[in-house]
Design a protein around this motif. Structure first.
Motif, PDB file in Angstrom:
ATOM      1  N   TYR A 259       1.182  -0.405   0.311  1.00 40.49           N
ATOM      2  CA  TYR A 259       0.374   0.105  -1.165  1.00 40.49           C
ATOM      3  C   TYR A 259      -0.514   1.167  -0.512  1.00 40.49           C
ATOM      4  N   ASP A 260      -0.478   2.396  -1.300  1.00 36.14           N
ATOM      5  CA  ASP A 260      -1.484   3.432  -1.092  1.00 36.14           C
ATOM      6  C   ASP A 260      -2.805   3.182  -1.893  1.00 36.14           C
ATOM      7  N   TRP A 261      -3.746   2.940  -1.219  1.00 39.58           N
ATOM      8  CA  TRP A 261      -4.946   2.520  -2.106  1.00 39.58           C
ATOM      9  C   TRP A 261      -5.091   3.631  -3.039  1.00 39.58           C
ATOM     10  N   PRO A 301      -9.229  -2.784   3.610  1.00 43.42           N
ATOM     11  CA  PRO A 301     -10.284  -2.175   2.772  1.00 43.42           C
ATOM     12  C   PRO A 301      -9.968  -0.583   2.359  1.00 43.42           C
ATOM     13  N   PHE A 302     -10.539  -0.004   1.332  1.00 42.74           N
ATOM     14  CA  PHE A 302     -10.160   1.311   0.911  1.00 42.74           C
ATOM     15  C   PHE A 302     -10.046   2.265   2.371  1.00 42.74           C
ATOM     16  N   ASN A 303     -11.027   2.277   3.203  1.00 44.66           N
ATOM     17  CA  ASN A 303     -11.052   3.190   4.129  1.00 44.66           C
ATOM     18  C   ASN A 303     -10.047   2.961   5.257  1.00 44.66           C
ATOM     19  N   ALA A 304      -9.150   2.037   4.888  1.00 44.92           N
ATOM     20  CA  ALA A 304      -8.130   1.833   5.800  1.00 44.92           C
ATOM     21  C   ALA A 304      -6.904   2.656   5.402  1.00 44.92           C
ATOM     22  N   GLY A 305      -6.886   3.035   4.188  1.00 40.77           N
ATOM     23  CA  GLY A 305      -6.001   3.823   3.693  1.00 40.77           C
ATOM     24  C   GLY A 305      -4.875   3.058   2.595  1.00 40.77           C
ATOM     25  N   ASN A 306      -4.408   1.925   3.475  1.00 41.26           N
ATOM     26  CA  ASN A 306      -3.401   1.246   2.715  1.00 41.26           C
ATOM     27  C   ASN A 306      -3.551  -0.288   3.107  1.00 41.26           C
ATOM     28  N   PHE A 307      -2.744  -1.045   2.113  1.00 35.72           N
ATOM     29  CA  PHE A 307      -2.603  -2.630   2.278  1.00 35.72           C
ATOM     30  C   PHE A 307      -1.287  -2.857   2.320  1.00 35.72           C
ATOM     31  N   LEU A 308      -0.812  -3.852   2.689  1.00 32.68           N
ATOM     32  CA  LEU A 308       0.658  -4.294   2.810  1.00 32.68           C
ATOM     33  C   LEU A 308       0.985  -5.713   2.508  1.00 32.68           C
ATOM     34  N   LEU A 309       2.294  -5.711   2.398  1.00 31.53           N
ATOM     35  CA  LEU A 309       3.048  -7.254   1.996  1.00 31.53           C
ATOM     36  C   LEU A 309       4.188  -7.181   3.084  1.00 31.53           C
ATOM     37  N   SER A 310       4.192  -8.062   4.081  1.00 25.52           N
ATOM     38  CA  SER A 310       5.379  -8.154   5.050  1.00 25.52           C
ATOM     39  C   SER A 310       6.034  -9.289   5.034  1.00 25.52           C
ATOM     40  N   THR A 311       7.226  -9.361   4.762  1.00 26.38           N
ATOM     41  CA  THR A 311       8.101 -10.465   4.256  1.00 26.38           C
ATOM     42  C   THR A 311       9.207 -10.543   5.085  1.00 26.38           C
ATOM     43  N   GLN A 312       9.613 -12.079   5.429  1.00 31.71           N
ATOM     44  CA  GLN A 312      10.790 -12.138   6.126  1.00 31.71           C
ATOM     45  C   GLN A 312      11.352 -13.423   5.566  1.00 31.71           C
ATOM     46  N   ILE A 313      12.713 -13.528   5.889  1.00 31.99           N
ATOM     47  CA  ILE A 313      13.326 -14.948   5.345  1.00 31.99           C
ATOM     48  C   ILE A 313      14.746 -14.956   6.245  1.00 31.99           C
ATOM     49  N   ASP A 314      14.990 -16.345   6.493  1.00 29.10           N
ATOM     50  CA  ASP A 314      16.189 -16.627   7.198  1.00 29.10           C
ATOM     51  C   ASP A 314      17.361 -15.991   6.749  1.00 29.10           C
ATOM     52  N   ALA A 333       6.627  -7.151 -10.678  1.00 33.22           N
ATOM     53  CA  ALA A 333       6.554  -7.531 -12.157  1.00 33.22           C
ATOM     54  C   ALA A 333       5.249  -7.109 -12.912  1.00 33.22           C
ATOM     55  N   GLY A 334       5.330  -6.277 -13.999  1.00 33.45           N
ATOM     56  CA  GLY A 334       4.282  -6.012 -14.814  1.00 33.45           C
ATOM     57  C   GLY A 334       3.187  -5.128 -14.246  1.00 33.45           C
ATOM     58  N   VAL A 335       3.319  -4.624 -13.177  1.00 33.78           N
ATOM     59  CA  VAL A 335       2.419  -3.853 -12.579  1.00 33.78           C
ATOM     60  C   VAL A 335       3.029  -2.223 -12.919  1.00 33.78           C
ATOM     61  N   THR A 336       1.929  -1.524 -13.581  1.00 32.53           N
ATOM     62  CA  THR A 336       2.131  -0.307 -14.095  1.00 32.53           C
ATOM     63  C   THR A 336       1.872   0.936 -13.070  1.00 32.53           C
ATOM     64  N   ASP A 337       1.200   0.474 -12.027  1.00 32.88           N
ATOM     65  CA  ASP A 337       0.891   1.572 -10.956  1.00 32.88           C
ATOM     66  C   ASP A 337       2.087   1.919 -10.256  1.00 32.88           C
ATOM     67  N   PRO A 338       2.010   3.414  -9.693  1.00 34.44           N
ATOM     68  CA  PRO A 338       3.134   3.744  -8.977  1.00 34.44           C
ATOM     69  C   PRO A 338       3.407   2.440  -7.947  1.00 34.44           C
ATOM     70  N   ALA A 339       5.024   2.394  -7.698  1.00 35.66           N
ATOM     71  CA  ALA A 339       5.670   1.586  -6.898  1.00 35.66           C
ATOM     72  C   ALA A 339       5.026   1.696  -5.404  1.00 35.66           C
ATOM     73  N   PRO A 340       4.827   0.730  -4.823  1.00 38.08           N
ATOM     74  CA  PRO A 340       4.462   0.853  -3.403  1.00 38.08           C
ATOM     75  C   PRO A 340       5.843   1.518  -2.522  1.00 38.08           C
ATOM     76  N   GLN A 341       5.555   1.749  -1.318  1.00 38.15           N
ATOM     77  CA  GLN A 341       6.804   2.255  -0.531  1.00 38.15           C
ATOM     78  C   GLN A 341       7.348   1.018   0.003  1.00 38.15           C
TER      79      GLN A 341
END
Length: 530
Positions: A259-261, A301-314, A333-341
């Motif tokens: 996600y780009d802040w 935080p904002f000054n890091a530039g981005n934040f992320l969701l890191s996922t794994q599954i068997d 779902a339901g988020v109208t912001d630009p999609a994350p990378q």
């Protein structure tokens, strides 16, 4: 992609067969090999040993250190220090967040890092893991040797000494439970009322069962010097080592949402966090098809530039790719912001991807302050908004390496009764870890102050701390926070011991009084004898 460092992760950088010891007890006098020498300040090894801790706010200055290489070493080193009335601290991996080891009153530092062998002990029909082993050593030895694993943490350099005894957890815990659910025994040096040091093996079914129980979540540095752990899953049968611990997955599927802040609104941020909590509340059983899904939110935080969701599954779970796709869709779902990378990571072998996605050691450790909590359900929208406003302010003093980490938990963990182990939190959905991380000592007050205010605001309704209630379930002793014992920051009237241990604390106090009556092993949040 190489292993990600702790600092790199927190700044969003991801975006780019023999028995070992004695089966019952060892007395200090029954030894023949020479004990390892005292390492004093003039010794070239001293500075390396005293600076092994990863929190640079604290550096030990003991009179001497010893490197423990055997059970005999451990007994004699403890006995020597007790006879001389010296304050002892024990170091495993060096990841204690507070000054429990690196404290000014510590006179003798016992370093376990060289006692790290992983074998199968036929006498106990269990895996023997030296208390100085790191998680990386353990994962490789168990997987390459027998194809098994333990549901431990994702920071490769963490030592098992504290991690296991504090109720360790990790990416496989929702499927296989806490590490302590696979702890059969522990060999530990204890000191009796007469000052006599000896090693005992406490198991879930011998005369030292209470001492075993205390090591299933009571935390390190409380009852004695841990020499090694004996690992065998509760209920496991037979003598084939490959059937006595969880079978490791063959391969993993994973993805990363970045996600780009600059493109995230408050409404979109709050909705995304709500989606995350709602998903894990819906899929919080051990038999869920999502039980192997591990997906921490790393909110920098904002000054890091981005934040992320890191996922794994068997990857062997039926329709694993479909489950992963559905999960990512549920988060957005339901988020109208630009999609994350979206970064799709190709399916890969279990251990390779585990190493790749784990948190490696920083070459230059930072200064830090940690605060944590267990959650029985998601935060309120008011709390989620507060998180956004604290992290999104471009003028904030918060360092870019700081973060709020939301970690899915529960599943199999929640199937164990709260009093079956010392790990009492058995009805939870997630953990929260607040980290302030910086380099400059001149920033200590500002950064610690930021973390304290954030935590106090987040738990304003319960006196500034996560008092157990419908939403909160206290905190996690492996993320110790001495502020919980300070009425300036804990205004709830609930003692720190109840936040960490709840109803299990009286039994822990009894164990402390029985096995460490002289309070030899102690620190700022150690168990108080009954």
């Amino acid at each position: 992609m190489p292993p990600v460092s702790r600092r790199g992760l927190l700044s969003g950088g991801i975006a780019a067969g023999a028995a070992l010891s004695i089966p019952t007890a060892t007395a200090a006098a029954a030894t023949t090999t020479p004990i390892s020498g005292k390492i004093r300040p003039a010794d070239a090894r001293y500075q390396d040993l005293v600076q092994r801790g990863t929190n640079r706010r604290f550096v030990a200055k003991p009179e001497y250190a010893r490197v423990i290489r055997s059970a005999d070493d451990a007994v004699r080193a403890v006995q020597e220090a007790v006879r001389a009335n010296k304050r002892i601290a024990v170091r495993g991996g060096g990841h204690c967040f507070e000054d429990f080891v690196d404290h000014g009153e510590v006179e003798v530092l016992l370093d376990m890092s060289q006692y790290d062998e992983v074998t199968f002990d036929e006498r106990y029909n269990a895996f023997s893991i030296g208390a100085g082993a790191t998680l990386e050593t353990v994962y490789k030895a168990l997987f390459y040797g027998w194809g098994v694993t333990v549901p431990g943490g994702g920071c490769l350099g963490v030592g098992v000494g504290g991690h296991f005894s504090g109720g360790g957890y990790g990416p496989l815990s929702r499927k296989y439970g806490s590490v302590v659910d696979h702890l059969y025994g522990v060999e530990v040096v204890i000191v009796d009322a007469h000052g006599r040091a000896r090693a005992v093996v406490a198991t879930r079914d011998n005369q030292y069962q209470d001492l075993w129980w205390a090591h299933t979540g009571g935390g390190g540095g409380n009852f004695g010097l841990i020499i090694r752990y004996l690992m065998r899953s509760a209920g496991a049968r037979g003598s084939d080592p490959a059937r006595l611990l969880p079978k490791a997955p063959a391969s993993l599927l994973s993805s990363i949402l970045v996600y780009d802040w600059k493109t995230v609104t408050e409404a979109g941020y709050v909705r995304m966090l709500r989606n995350w909590f709602d998903f894990f509340e819906r899929h919080n059983t051990a038999d869920s098809p999502y039980a192997t899904l591990y997906s921490p939110l790393i909110l920098t935080p904002f000054n890091a530039g981005n934040f992320l969701l890191s996922t794994q599954i068997d990857a062997s779970v039926p329709n694993a790719a479909g489950l992963l796709k559905a999960y990512n869709a549920a988060i957005m779902a339901g988020v109208t912001d630009p999609a994350p990378q979206m970064i799709d990571v190709p399916e890969g072998p279990f251990l390779h991807l585990t190493m790749q996605r784990s948190i490696a050691e920083d070459i230059a450790p930072t200064r830090s302050k940690f605060k944590a909590a267990y959650l029985r359900k998601g935060y309120t929208d008011e709390q989620l908004t507060m998180i956004h406003r604290n992290l999104s302010d471009p003028k904030s003093v918060v360092a870019p390496g700081s973060s709020v980490l939301l970690i899915p938990y529960g599943g199999k963990v929640n199937t164990v009764p709260a009093n079956a182990t010392a790990t009492v939190q058995r009805d939870v959905v997630a953990k929260m870890v607040l980290t302030a991380s910086w380099d400059d000592p001149a920033q200590d007050d500002a950064q610690i102050g930021w973390a304290r205010k954030f935590y106090s605001d987040l738990y304003a309704a319960t006196g500034g701390v996560p008092v157990p209630n419908e939403t909160n379930a206290g905190s996690y002793i492996n993320y110790p926070d001495v502020d919980l014992a300070d009425p300036e920051y804990n205004r709830s009237g609930v003692p720190w011991s109840a936040l960490y241990y709840q109803g299990n604390y009286p039994r822990l106090q009894q164990v402390k009084a029985t096995f460490d009556p002289r309070n030899v092993f102690r620190h700022k949040l150690s168990i108080e004898p009954a």
